[in-house]
Scaffold this motif. Structure first.
Motif, mmCIF file in Angstrom:
data_model
loop_
_atom_site.group_PDB
_atom_site.id
_atom_site.type_symbol
_atom_site.label_atom_id
_atom_site.label_comp_id
_atom_site.label_asym_id
_atom_site.label_seq_id
_atom_site.Cartn_x
_atom_site.Cartn_y
_atom_site.Cartn_z
ATOM 1 N N VAL A 1 56.236 62.538 89.744
ATOM 2 C CA VAL A 1 56.005 62.691 91.189
ATOM 3 C C VAL A 1 57.246 62.269 91.971
ATOM 4 C CG1 VAL A 1 54.648 61.798 93.142
ATOM 5 C CG2 VAL A 1 53.495 62.540 91.043
ATOM 6 N N ASP A 2 57.850 61.147 91.593
ATOM 7 C CA ASP A 2 59.054 60.689 92.285
ATOM 8 C C ASP A 2 60.202 61.686 92.162
ATOM 9 O OD1 ASP A 2 57.709 58.399 93.065
ATOM 10 O OD2 ASP A 2 58.712 57.078 91.617
ATOM 11 N N SER B 1 55.192 67.436 94.907
ATOM 12 C CA SER B 1 54.770 66.129 94.399
ATOM 13 C C SER B 1 53.245 66.024 94.339
ATOM 14 C CB SER B 1 55.355 64.989 95.229
ATOM 15 O OG SER B 1 54.929 65.073 96.571
ATOM 16 N N ALA C 1 59.861 64.878 91.674
ATOM 17 C CA ALA C 1 59.477 66.052 92.469
ATOM 18 C C ALA C 1 59.790 65.822 93.948
ATOM 19 C CB ALA C 1 58.000 66.371 92.271
ATOM 20 N N LYS C 2 59.511 64.621 94.440
ATOM 21 C CA LYS C 2 59.824 64.303 95.841
ATOM 22 C C LYS C 2 61.314 64.424 96.106
ATOM 23 C CE LYS C 2 55.976 61.128 96.654
ATOM 24 N NZ LYS C 2 55.586 59.706 96.781
ATOM 25 N N HIS D 1 51.157 65.775 90.874
ATOM 26 C CA HIS D 1 50.243 64.637 90.703
ATOM 27 C C HIS D 1 48.840 65.116 90.330
ATOM 28 C CE1 HIS D 1 47.550 61.325 91.822
ATOM 29 N NE2 HIS D 1 48.536 60.576 91.367
ATOM 30 N N ASP E 1 59.423 72.233 88.957
ATOM 31 C CA ASP E 1 58.052 71.768 88.742
ATOM 32 C C ASP E 1 57.601 72.013 87.300
ATOM 33 O OD1 ASP E 1 58.326 71.352 91.432
ATOM 34 O OD2 ASP E 1 56.623 72.574 92.035
#
Length: 136
Positions: free
Chosen positions: A110-111, A122, A113-114, A126, A83
């Motif tokens: 975000v993608d 995520s 992180a997912k 965000h 992160d």
């Protein structure tokens, strides 16, 4: 996957490995540069990955201040290493790279992180990046 998406992943690898191994980011970047010489097929992604990492190095204090200011009392050292690296990459793109639309920087972070971090990461990433965007 676009060359820039691949480059972000490479930059993430460099920042993450430095963090986890306790190396400096310049040391991790130098090691990655040595490997890149033997990978001509990945040259397109390497150039932007290096630009990202150099940008994070050059602006690390401001980037980390922005992240901590907008992370709602979460200190950087409490965040998962993935992160931290994703936030640093996207914050650099938002604040210092006019070629990347802010929405793209946020979506890419975000993608990733997912794909690579915890279930909650995520949403957290965000939120932090959206607050950085609003304040910049």
């Amino acid at each position: 996957m676009s060359a820039r998406t691949k480059a972000r992943k490479r930059a993430l690898d460099i920042l993450f490995s430095a963090d986890v191994r306790g190396d400096t980011v310049p040391q991790a970047l130098a090691a990655a540069a040595e490997r890149a010489v033997s990978e001509p097929e990945r040259q397109a992604s390497w150039l932007y990955a290096r630009e990202i990492v150099d940008g994070v190095i050059d602006n690390s204090d401001e980037i980390d201040d922005e992240i901590e200011t907008h992370s709602r009392e979460w200190k950087l050292d409490r965040m998962p290493a993935v992160d931290r690296a994703l936030l640093r990459i996207a914050t650099w793109e938002i604040l210092f790279n006019d070629e990347v639309p802010t929405g793209v920087a946020i979506t890419e972070a975000v993608d990733l992180a997912k794909e690579l971090s915890t279930e909650e990461s995520s949403g957290f990433i965000h939120g932090v990046l959206a607050r950085i965007e609003r304040s910049s």
